[in-house]
Design a protein around this motif. Structure first.
Motif, PDB file in Angstrom:
ATOM      1  N   GLY A 202      -5.213   4.505  -3.026  1.00  0.00           N
ATOM      2  CA  GLY A 202      -4.960   3.144  -2.552  1.00  0.00           C
ATOM      3  C   GLY A 202      -5.060   2.116  -3.666  1.00  0.00           C
ATOM      4  O   GLY A 202      -5.482   2.412  -4.788  1.00  0.00           O
ATOM      5  N   PRO A 203      -4.658   0.878  -3.381  1.00  0.00           N
ATOM      6  CA  PRO A 203      -4.671  -0.186  -4.390  1.00  0.00           C
ATOM      7  C   PRO A 203      -6.080  -0.471  -4.892  1.00  0.00           C
ATOM      8  O   PRO A 203      -7.065  -0.283  -4.184  1.00  0.00           O
ATOM      9  N   LEU A 204      -6.150  -0.928  -6.141  1.00  0.00           N
ATOM     10  CA  LEU A 204      -7.430  -1.316  -6.721  1.00  0.00           C
ATOM     11  C   LEU A 204      -7.915  -2.595  -6.052  1.00  0.00           C
ATOM     12  O   LEU A 204      -7.150  -3.530  -5.826  1.00  0.00           O
ATOM     13  N   LYS A 205      -9.195  -2.658  -5.761  1.00  0.00           N
ATOM     14  CA  LYS A 205      -9.731  -3.767  -4.973  1.00  0.00           C
ATOM     15  C   LYS A 205     -10.240  -4.917  -5.822  1.00  0.00           C
ATOM     16  O   LYS A 205     -10.318  -6.037  -5.359  1.00  0.00           O
ATOM     17  N   HIS A 206     -10.622  -4.664  -7.057  1.00  0.00           N
ATOM     18  CA  HIS A 206     -11.256  -5.702  -7.858  1.00  0.00           C
ATOM     19  C   HIS A 206     -10.549  -5.834  -9.189  1.00  0.00           C
ATOM     20  O   HIS A 206      -9.915  -4.895  -9.678  1.00  0.00           O
TER      21      HIS A 206
ATOM     22  N   THR B  93       0.833  -1.209   0.000  1.00  0.00           N
ATOM     23  CA  THR B  93       0.000   0.000   0.000  1.00  0.00           C
ATOM     24  C   THR B  93       0.865   1.256   0.000  1.00  0.00           C
ATOM     25  O   THR B  93       0.574   2.239  -0.710  1.00  0.00           O
ATOM     26  N   GLU B  94       1.938   1.209   0.792  1.00  0.00           N
ATOM     27  CA  GLU B  94       2.836   2.370   0.855  1.00  0.00           C
ATOM     28  C   GLU B  94       3.473   2.641  -0.506  1.00  0.00           C
ATOM     29  O   GLU B  94       3.492   3.789  -0.989  1.00  0.00           O
ATOM     30  N   VAL B  95       3.998   1.575  -1.147  1.00  0.00           N
ATOM     31  CA  VAL B  95       4.617   1.741  -2.469  1.00  0.00           C
ATOM     32  C   VAL B  95       3.572   2.154  -3.495  1.00  0.00           C
ATOM     33  O   VAL B  95       3.822   2.990  -4.377  1.00  0.00           O
ATOM     34  N   TRP B  96       2.373   1.552  -3.385  1.00  0.00           N
ATOM     35  CA  TRP B  96       1.295   1.899  -4.322  1.00  0.00           C
ATOM     36  C   TRP B  96       0.948   3.385  -4.223  1.00  0.00           C
ATOM     37  O   TRP B  96       0.814   4.065  -5.241  1.00  0.00           O
ATOM     38  N   LEU B  97       0.778   3.856  -2.995  1.00  0.00           N
ATOM     39  CA  LEU B  97       0.418   5.265  -2.815  1.00  0.00           C
ATOM     40  C   LEU B  97       1.498   6.182  -3.373  1.00  0.00           C
ATOM     41  O   LEU B  97       1.200   7.220  -3.996  1.00  0.00           O
TER      42      LEU B  97
ATOM     43  N   ASN C  43       3.715   5.466  -5.816  1.00  0.00           N
ATOM     44  CA  ASN C  43       3.677   5.405  -7.281  1.00  0.00           C
ATOM     45  C   ASN C  43       2.399   6.033  -7.835  1.00  0.00           C
ATOM     46  O   ASN C  43       2.412   6.650  -8.914  1.00  0.00           O
ATOM     47  N   GLU C  44       1.303   5.849  -7.083  1.00  0.00           N
ATOM     48  CA  GLU C  44       0.042   6.431  -7.532  1.00  0.00           C
ATOM     49  C   GLU C  44       0.126   7.961  -7.546  1.00  0.00           C
ATOM     50  O   GLU C  44      -0.340   8.613  -8.495  1.00  0.00           O
ATOM     51  N   GLU C  45       0.734   8.505  -6.514  1.00  0.00           N
ATOM     52  CA  GLU C  45       0.873   9.967  -6.458  1.00  0.00           C
ATOM     53  C   GLU C  45       1.765  10.462  -7.587  1.00  0.00           C
ATOM     54  O   GLU C  45       1.489  11.490  -8.222  1.00  0.00           O
ATOM     55  N   GLU C  46       2.833   9.690  -7.860  1.00  0.00           N
ATOM     56  CA  GLU C  46       3.713  10.076  -8.963  1.00  0.00           C
ATOM     57  C   GLU C  46       2.981   9.989 -10.300  1.00  0.00           C
ATOM     58  O   GLU C  46       3.110  10.878 -11.157  1.00  0.00           O
ATOM     59  N   ALA C  47       2.188   8.911 -10.478  1.00  0.00           N
ATOM     60  CA  ALA C  47       1.431   8.761 -11.725  1.00  0.00           C
ATOM     61  C   ALA C  47       0.396   9.869 -11.875  1.00  0.00           C
ATOM     62  O   ALA C  47       0.178  10.407 -12.979  1.00  0.00           O
ATOM     63  N   LYS C  48      -0.251  10.220 -10.757  1.00  0.00           N
ATOM     64  CA  LYS C  48      -1.229  11.310 -10.818  1.00  0.00           C
ATOM     65  C   LYS C  48      -0.551  12.628 -11.209  1.00  0.00           C
ATOM     66  O   LYS C  48      -1.106  13.430 -11.984  1.00  0.00           O
ATOM     67  N   GLY C  49       0.660  12.865 -10.662  1.00  0.00           N
ATOM     68  CA  GLY C  49       1.387  14.085 -11.021  1.00  0.00           C
ATOM     69  C   GLY C  49       1.710  14.118 -12.503  1.00  0.00           C
ATOM     70  O   GLY C  49       1.545  15.153 -13.170  1.00  0.00           O
TER      71      GLY C  49
ATOM     72  N   TYR D 244     -11.295  11.573 -15.146  1.00  0.00           N
ATOM     73  CA  TYR D 244     -10.650  10.270 -14.961  1.00  0.00           C
ATOM     74  C   TYR D 244     -10.784   9.851 -13.499  1.00  0.00           C
ATOM     75  O   TYR D 244     -10.315  10.565 -12.602  1.00  0.00           O
ATOM     76  N   TRP D 245     -11.395   8.688 -13.296  1.00  0.00           N
ATOM     77  CA  TRP D 245     -11.614   8.233 -11.922  1.00  0.00           C
ATOM     78  C   TRP D 245     -10.309   7.924 -11.210  1.00  0.00           C
ATOM     79  O   TRP D 245     -10.223   7.975  -9.988  1.00  0.00           O
ATOM     80  N   PHE D 246      -9.283   7.640 -11.994  1.00  0.00           N
ATOM     81  CA  PHE D 246      -8.007   7.290 -11.386  1.00  0.00           C
ATOM     82  C   PHE D 246      -7.432   8.438 -10.572  1.00  0.00           C
ATOM     83  O   PHE D 246      -6.748   8.222  -9.563  1.00  0.00           O
TER      84      PHE D 246
END
Length: 220
Positions: free
Chosen positions: A178-182, A133-137, A139-145, A171-173
């Motif tokens: 947090g990580p995708l659940k499904h 979750t920590e790594v996802w958040l 990378n997710e923040e970097e991807a959002k940027g 874009y919902w992303f």
């Protein structure tokens, strides 16, 4: 033998040495003599029968002695075999008890190890989930940027170079945390990434064409 003496006494009584003549009982004496001979023959025959019976009994006794000896040896062998089987059975039972105790101890130890492994797995699963979750958040923040920069470049191209109205896509992303659940959400994320890459490629081509035509990209 007593009968023989009686007959001989009777024969002596019927002969008179005084007169030198034969008494009338001479015929009777001869008759007794014949009976004596018959009794002797019967006695001898019975004696032979008794001797034969004695020999048969001795032979049977010898055979019985041999048979008893054989049966005694066989009985001793059977007793020895029985004792060996009892000893073997006792050893087998002892071995089975020891193996049963060893297997029970191994089973208990393995069950303890299994429970410990399950606890470790749960612990590492929680720890790995937290790290993921920590790594996802991050990378997710970097991807959002990066995506926001791409959207900003797209807005500038539309407004300054193309002179077209621009509306920010929803874009919902960008709103996900947090990580995708499904799995469906994962497929949507993959599809979104493909769309973004295609859109970025198209915008890059437009920018390249605009630069070749003398357009300049400036930030508002």
């Amino acid at each position: 033998m007593a009968l023989y003496h009686v007959l001989m006494d009777n024969q002596h009584l019927h002969h008179s040495p005084m007169s030198g003549a034969t008494w009338p009982g001479v015929a009777w004496g001869a008759h007794l003599e014949r009976q004596l001979q018959q009794f002797k023959a019967i006695y001898l025959m019975n004696q032979e029968k008794l001797d034969y019976s004695l020999q048969v009994l001795k032979k049977q006794d010898e055979e019985n002695t041999i048979m008893r000896s054989q049966q005694r040896r066989k009985l001793n062998r059977l007793h020895s075999l029985l004792n060996n089987l009892k000893t073997k059975l006792a050893n087998q039972e002892k071995q089975f008890r020891e193996e049963n105790q060893s297997l029970a101890a191994d089973c208990k130890r393995i069950m303890g190890q299994c429970k410990e492994a399950q606890r470790s797995m749960r612990h590492f699963a929680v720890s790995d989930a937290e790290k993921f979750t920590e790594v996802w958040l991050m990378n997710e923040e970097e991807a959002k940027g990066l995506m926001r920069k791409a959207l900003e470049a797209d807005r500038i191209i539309h407004a300054q170079q193309l002179g077209l109205p621009w509306e920010e896509p929803n874009y919902w992303f960008l709103h996900n945390v947090g990580p995708l659940k499904h799995y469906k959400a994962k497929r949507m994320a993959t599809k979104l990434a493909a769309e973004v890459m295609t859109d970025k490629l198209t915008k890059s081509q437009l920018v390249s064409q605009g630069l070749q035509g003398g357009f300049q990209v400036t930030r508002e």
